[in-house]
Motif scaffolding. Structure first.
Motif, PDB file in Angstrom:
ATOM      1  N   MET A  41       0.719  -1.189   0.000  1.00 41.10           N
ATOM      2  CA  MET A  41       0.038  -0.126   0.005  1.00 41.10           C
ATOM      3  C   MET A  41       0.957   1.231  -0.153  1.00 41.10           C
ATOM      4  O   MET A  41       1.994   1.343   0.310  1.00 41.10           O
ATOM      5  N   ASP A  42       0.334   2.183  -0.578  1.00 35.97           N
ATOM      6  CA  ASP A  42       0.839   3.568  -0.354  1.00 35.97           C
ATOM      7  C   ASP A  42       1.246   3.937   1.063  1.00 35.97           C
ATOM      8  O   ASP A  42       0.188   3.521   1.914  1.00 35.97           O
ATOM      9  N   GLU A  43       2.211   4.468   1.527  1.00 32.14           N
ATOM     10  CA  GLU A  43       2.373   4.495   2.979  1.00 32.14           C
ATOM     11  C   GLU A  43       1.529   5.617   3.647  1.00 32.14           C
ATOM     12  O   GLU A  43       0.764   5.505   4.715  1.00 32.14           O
ATOM     13  N   THR A  44       1.188   6.576   3.082  1.00 33.03           N
ATOM     14  CA  THR A  44       0.312   7.739   3.516  1.00 33.03           C
ATOM     15  C   THR A  44      -1.199   7.266   3.467  1.00 33.03           C
ATOM     16  O   THR A  44      -1.927   7.461   4.444  1.00 33.03           O
ATOM     17  N   ASP A  45      -1.733   6.373   2.581  1.00 30.34           N
ATOM     18  CA  ASP A  45      -2.843   5.717   2.735  1.00 30.34           C
ATOM     19  C   ASP A  45      -3.037   4.787   3.993  1.00 30.34           C
ATOM     20  O   ASP A  45      -3.815   4.685   4.849  1.00 30.34           O
ATOM     21  N   ARG A  46      -1.957   4.075   4.004  1.00 31.46           N
ATOM     22  CA  ARG A  46      -1.819   2.821   4.854  1.00 31.46           C
ATOM     23  C   ARG A  46      -1.583   3.633   6.385  1.00 31.46           C
ATOM     24  O   ARG A  46      -2.382   3.275   7.314  1.00 31.46           O
ATOM     25  N   ASP A  47      -0.855   4.713   6.594  1.00 31.69           N
ATOM     26  CA  ASP A  47      -0.455   4.996   7.938  1.00 31.69           C
ATOM     27  C   ASP A  47      -1.260   6.300   8.447  1.00 31.69           C
ATOM     28  O   ASP A  47      -1.445   6.245   9.534  1.00 31.69           O
ATOM     29  N   HIS A  48      -2.040   6.631   7.658  1.00 31.63           N
ATOM     30  CA  HIS A  48      -2.672   8.086   7.705  1.00 31.63           C
ATOM     31  C   HIS A  48      -4.310   8.006   7.231  1.00 31.63           C
ATOM     32  O   HIS A  48      -5.256   7.905   7.937  1.00 31.63           O
ATOM     33  N   ARG A  49      -4.554   7.970   5.933  1.00 27.96           N
ATOM     34  CA  ARG A  49      -5.816   8.195   5.379  1.00 27.96           C
ATOM     35  C   ARG A  49      -6.772   6.999   5.794  1.00 27.96           C
ATOM     36  O   ARG A  49      -8.082   7.209   5.980  1.00 27.96           O
ATOM     37  N   LEU A  50      -6.194   5.576   6.173  1.00 23.52           N
ATOM     38  CA  LEU A  50      -7.107   4.591   6.748  1.00 23.52           C
ATOM     39  C   LEU A  50      -7.952   5.100   7.894  1.00 23.52           C
ATOM     40  O   LEU A  50      -8.683   4.557   8.349  1.00 23.52           O
ATOM     41  N   LYS A  51      -7.482   5.786   8.640  1.00 22.57           N
ATOM     42  CA  LYS A  51      -8.092   6.341   9.923  1.00 22.57           C
ATOM     43  C   LYS A  51      -9.129   6.915   9.559  1.00 22.57           C
ATOM     44  O   LYS A  51     -10.129   7.058  10.566  1.00 22.57           O
ATOM     45  N   TRP A  52      -9.496   7.628   8.525  1.00 26.78           N
ATOM     46  CA  TRP A  52     -10.780   8.142   8.315  1.00 26.78           C
ATOM     47  C   TRP A  52     -11.717   7.235   7.957  1.00 26.78           C
ATOM     48  O   TRP A  52     -12.934   7.472   8.375  1.00 26.78           O
ATOM     49  N   VAL A  53     -11.512   5.939   7.939  1.00 24.30           N
ATOM     50  CA  VAL A  53     -12.542   4.997   7.812  1.00 24.30           C
ATOM     51  C   VAL A  53     -12.328   3.991   9.173  1.00 24.30           C
ATOM     52  O   VAL A  53     -12.973   3.145   9.185  1.00 24.30           O
ATOM     53  N   GLY A  54     -11.644   4.660  10.120  1.00 23.98           N
ATOM     54  CA  GLY A  54     -11.572   3.745  11.553  1.00 23.98           C
ATOM     55  C   GLY A  54     -10.574   2.716  11.406  1.00 23.98           C
ATOM     56  O   GLY A  54     -10.572   1.928  12.213  1.00 23.98           O
ATOM     57  N   ILE A  55      -9.451   2.470  10.507  1.00 22.99           N
ATOM     58  CA  ILE A  55      -8.622   1.557  10.413  1.00 22.99           C
ATOM     59  C   ILE A  55      -7.168   1.945  10.821  1.00 22.99           C
ATOM     60  O   ILE A  55      -6.940   3.019  10.126  1.00 22.99           O
ATOM     61  N   PHE A  56      -6.397   1.643  11.679  1.00 19.60           N
ATOM     62  CA  PHE A  56      -5.170   2.080  12.254  1.00 19.60           C
ATOM     63  C   PHE A  56      -4.177   0.968  12.063  1.00 19.60           C
ATOM     64  O   PHE A  56      -4.140   0.021  12.874  1.00 19.60           O
ATOM     65  N   PHE A  57      -3.129   1.378  11.276  1.00 23.32           N
ATOM     66  CA  PHE A  57      -1.965   0.769  11.111  1.00 23.32           C
ATOM     67  C   PHE A  57      -1.109   0.967  12.370  1.00 23.32           C
ATOM     68  O   PHE A  57      -0.964   1.987  12.983  1.00 23.32           O
ATOM     69  N   ARG A  58      -0.537  -0.184  12.865  1.00 22.38           N
ATOM     70  CA  ARG A  58       0.281   0.059  14.160  1.00 22.38           C
ATOM     71  C   ARG A  58       1.698  -0.670  13.966  1.00 22.38           C
ATOM     72  O   ARG A  58       1.647  -2.020  13.888  1.00 22.38           O
ATOM     73  N   PRO A  59       2.589   0.051  13.876  1.00 22.66           N
ATOM     74  CA  PRO A  59       3.872  -0.537  13.587  1.00 22.66           C
ATOM     75  C   PRO A  59       4.526  -1.553  14.468  1.00 22.66           C
ATOM     76  O   PRO A  59       5.187  -2.462  14.108  1.00 22.66           O
ATOM     77  N   VAL A  60       3.911  -1.546  16.032  1.00 17.07           N
ATOM     78  CA  VAL A  60       4.117  -2.354  16.547  1.00 17.07           C
ATOM     79  C   VAL A  60       3.610  -3.862  16.453  1.00 17.07           C
ATOM     80  O   VAL A  60       4.065  -4.843  17.189  1.00 17.07           O
ATOM     81  N   THR A  61       2.555  -3.967  15.682  1.00 19.42           N
ATOM     82  CA  THR A  61       2.265  -4.931  15.237  1.00 19.42           C
ATOM     83  C   THR A  61       1.897  -5.167  13.673  1.00 19.42           C
ATOM     84  O   THR A  61       0.744  -4.868  13.328  1.00 19.42           O
ATOM     85  N   PRO A  62       3.254  -5.356  13.105  1.00 15.57           N
ATOM     86  CA  PRO A  62       2.948  -5.046  11.757  1.00 15.57           C
ATOM     87  C   PRO A  62       1.888  -6.213  11.051  1.00 15.57           C
ATOM     88  O   PRO A  62       2.140  -7.301  11.205  1.00 15.57           O
ATOM     89  N   GLY A  63       1.445  -5.569   9.887  1.00 11.40           N
ATOM     90  CA  GLY A  63       0.383  -6.488   9.602  1.00 11.40           C
ATOM     91  C   GLY A  63      -0.868  -6.552  10.166  1.00 11.40           C
ATOM     92  O   GLY A  63      -1.870  -7.323   9.501  1.00 11.40           O
ATOM     93  N   LYS A  64      -1.277  -6.225  11.357  1.00 11.75           N
ATOM     94  CA  LYS A  64      -2.349  -6.096  12.080  1.00 11.75           C
ATOM     95  C   LYS A  64      -2.788  -4.943  12.384  1.00 11.75           C
ATOM     96  O   LYS A  64      -1.963  -3.996  12.863  1.00 11.75           O
ATOM     97  N   PHE A  65      -4.127  -4.317  12.121  1.00 12.88           N
ATOM     98  CA  PHE A  65      -4.700  -3.101  12.374  1.00 12.88           C
ATOM     99  C   PHE A  65      -5.578  -3.116  13.529  1.00 12.88           C
ATOM    100  O   PHE A  65      -5.910  -3.977  13.655  1.00 12.88           O
ATOM    101  N   MET A  66      -5.592  -1.787  14.001  1.00 11.19           N
ATOM    102  CA  MET A  66      -6.654  -1.380  15.051  1.00 11.19           C
ATOM    103  C   MET A  66      -7.921  -1.043  14.337  1.00 11.19           C
ATOM    104  O   MET A  66      -7.625  -0.260  13.469  1.00 11.19           O
ATOM    105  N   MET A  67      -8.773  -1.143  14.900  1.00 13.00           N
ATOM    106  CA  MET A  67     -10.265  -0.830  14.128  1.00 13.00           C
ATOM    107  C   MET A  67     -11.109  -0.093  15.424  1.00 13.00           C
ATOM    108  O   MET A  67     -11.362  -0.878  16.317  1.00 13.00           O
ATOM    109  N   ARG A  68     -11.511   1.018  15.202  1.00 15.00           N
ATOM    110  CA  ARG A  68     -12.166   1.979  16.197  1.00 15.00           C
ATOM    111  C   ARG A  68     -13.637   1.982  15.612  1.00 15.00           C
ATOM    112  O   ARG A  68     -13.930   2.762  14.645  1.00 15.00           O
TER     113      ARG A  68
END
Length: 511
Positions: A41-68
């Motif tokens: 994925m584009d890093e900006t999409d992955r690290d930042h823009r996904l948060k607009w739909v409640g999906i959060f990339f977490r470098p401490v758990t690579p490949g696993k996202f948080m969902m709010r």
């Protein structure tokens, strides 16, 4: 109103990528992201823009996202809770969820490959995570016992839902409010005990009568950040319930169009109020509202101490009760969620509510079913009468899942309180809040004892430590606590807390 543009050259890096593509645009790209995987994925999409739909990339758990999730007033149904449990069980490799201090839930361990199917499942139970992160309005908080509290002044559930629907376009996403200068918190209180922590929100409505008519006094500018913490201040405005949604809209539009965007550390609403002055800010709100605001009522109706709602309480509806369960530091596993969903259906009407203290309420339990409910095995873990130290313990996610956190919080908080509870006896709860970093998600500034994660040096080594806050008060005379001691190594913290509890909170050693 016409937006006031900010020159591109003066924008910070976040504003620049927002100008390139609205964060909500990634909603249409989720299937593509699922196909290519997180590493492509584009890093900006992955690290930042996904948060607009409640999906959060977490470098401490690579490949696993948080969902709010978004959960107005912290209310959900048994079907919704069961669906969250299924998602955690099937798709969450870490298999847990955390109740937050804004009455919603965060799911752990989600893979990007599963997100489209998860979204389809959530849509079936009318849940959404849209606009729950980054520069959006976060979950809107309200009284966790709205509509069932025998002493409430106004049932705020409908208002909270209407405000969310306005901001998110009924969960579809609303570009009118997807590009704020920074995150924004809203709370609407209809009870007497400030159950929403009004003073820590950018915009809060607290109950007040004016000439015998019920309405809300308006507070603005509350924030916690790494650079600044301030309590909200009166706007000198009283608002009828019919006008709450439009006042929210006007304040957000002023913030969107006039808020500072060059320095991200100075982009919250209070900085704009400082720049304009409270009078000019209020005048702008009136301009956007297209009508004058009435002056505030002489006093508000917050005249009770803060309630945590743990225990058994009669509702305003005769013969019905709500039961507040203590969930240690808000951590729920899939089986816990299934059990809560079942209990809500068997003993109540299938409804549950989360509190800002990270606990769960099951309402609408008839007198005839109460004893059976209280005999449920789950209550051995989620007590209705926890130890006073454990009762008011709050913690952020910590470094286990969050890359911003400087220390581990949840597990350490539980272990520390368990040890102190075995050694000390208290007659009333002491509110202890842990947060892993200066972003203050665990809200140490509103606690009797607040602990903020930091790194410390001891004997030439870098260790996990905390800064100690004290004096936070919630309820009828709420104010923020202050830092009283810096850089305490976590390995040296227990005796510090033990002495504080004995000397200032009346704890006595157990024999």
């Amino acid at each position: 109103m016409t937006s006031t543009a900010t020159p591109t050259a003066s924008l910070n890096k976040f504003e620049k990528f927002k100008a390139e593509k609205d964060g909500l645009a990634v909603k249409a790209e989720l299937e593509h992201f699922a196909q290519v995987g997180w590493e492509a994925m584009d890093e900006t999409d992955r690290d930042h823009r996904l948060k607009w739909v409640g999906i959060f990339f977490r470098p401490v758990t690579p490949g696993k996202f948080m969902m709010r999730m978004r959960m107005p007033s912290g209310i959900l149904t048994s079907d919704q809770m069961r669906m969250l449990a299924e998602i955690v069980q099937r798709y969450g490799e870490d298999g847990c969820g955390d109740i937050t201090t804004r009455q919603n839930i965060q799911l752990r361990g989600v893979r990007i490959e599963d997100v489209p199917e998860i979204f389809r499942r959530l849509e079936r139970v009318e849940m959404t995570s849209v606009q729950s992160g980054m520069d959006n309005v976060r979950n809107i908080t309200g009284s966790p016992v709205a509509g069932i509290d025998a002493d409430e002044l106004f049932d705020t559930r409908s208002l909270v839902q209407q405000v969310q629907d306005m901001i998110t376009n009924h969960g579809e996403g609303n570009k009118a409010f997807s590009n704020l200068p920074r995150k924004f918190n809203i709370a609407i209180a209809g009870c007497r005990d400030n159950s929403v922590h009004a003073e820590i929100n950018d915009l809060a409505f607290v109950p007040a009568y004016k000439d015998g008519v019920f309405g809300f006094n308006v507070l603005v500018g509350g924030l916690f950040s790494a650079k600044r913490c301030d309590a909200a201040i009166p706007l000198n405005a009283w608002v009828h319930p019919d006008d709450v949604v439009e006042v929210c809209r006007a304040v957000l539009e002023v913030f969107r169009d006039r808020g500072p965007r060059s320095n991200r550390h100075k982009a919250r609403l209070m900085w704009l109020i400082d720049e304009l002055g409270l009078g000019q800010f209020r005048a702008l709100v009136e301009e956007y509202l297209e009508k004058p605001l009435q002056p505030s009522a002489e006093k508000d109706e917050i005249d009770w101490e803060k309630r945590d709602h743990i225990g058994v309480y009669p509702q305003k509806q005769p013969g019905l009760n709500y039961v507040g369960l203590h969930v240690p530091v808000g951590r729920l596993y899939a089986q816990d969620m299934f059990d809560l969903a079942r209990m809500a259906e068997v003993y109540g009407n299938g409804e549950m509510r989360f509190t800002v203290e990270q606990n769960v309420i099951i309402p609408n339990i008839p007198d005839s079913r109460l004893d059976a409910c209280l005999a449920e095995p789950l209550l051995e873990r989620f007590s209705i009468n926890p130890d006073p130290l454990a009762r008011s313990l709050v913690s952020c996610t910590g470094s286990q899942f969050c890359n911003f956190a400087l220390i581990e919080t949840k597990n350490r908080a539980l272990a520390t309180i368990e040890e102190l509870g075995a050694e000390l006896s208290l007659t009333k709860p002491v509110r202890i809040h842990w947060t892993g970093c200066p972003n203050s998600c665990g809200q140490p500034q509103v606690a009797d004892i607040g602990l903020m994660g930091t790194k410390v040096r001891k004997n030439g080594k870098t260790l996990e430590g905390v800064d100690l806050y004290m004096g936070g008060t919630v309820g009828k005379e709420a104010h923020l606590g202050t830092c009283v001691q810096k850089s305490i190594p976590c390995e040296d913290l227990k005796p510090v807390l033990r002495n504080l509890l004995i000397e200032q909170f009346g704890a006595t050693p157990r024999l």
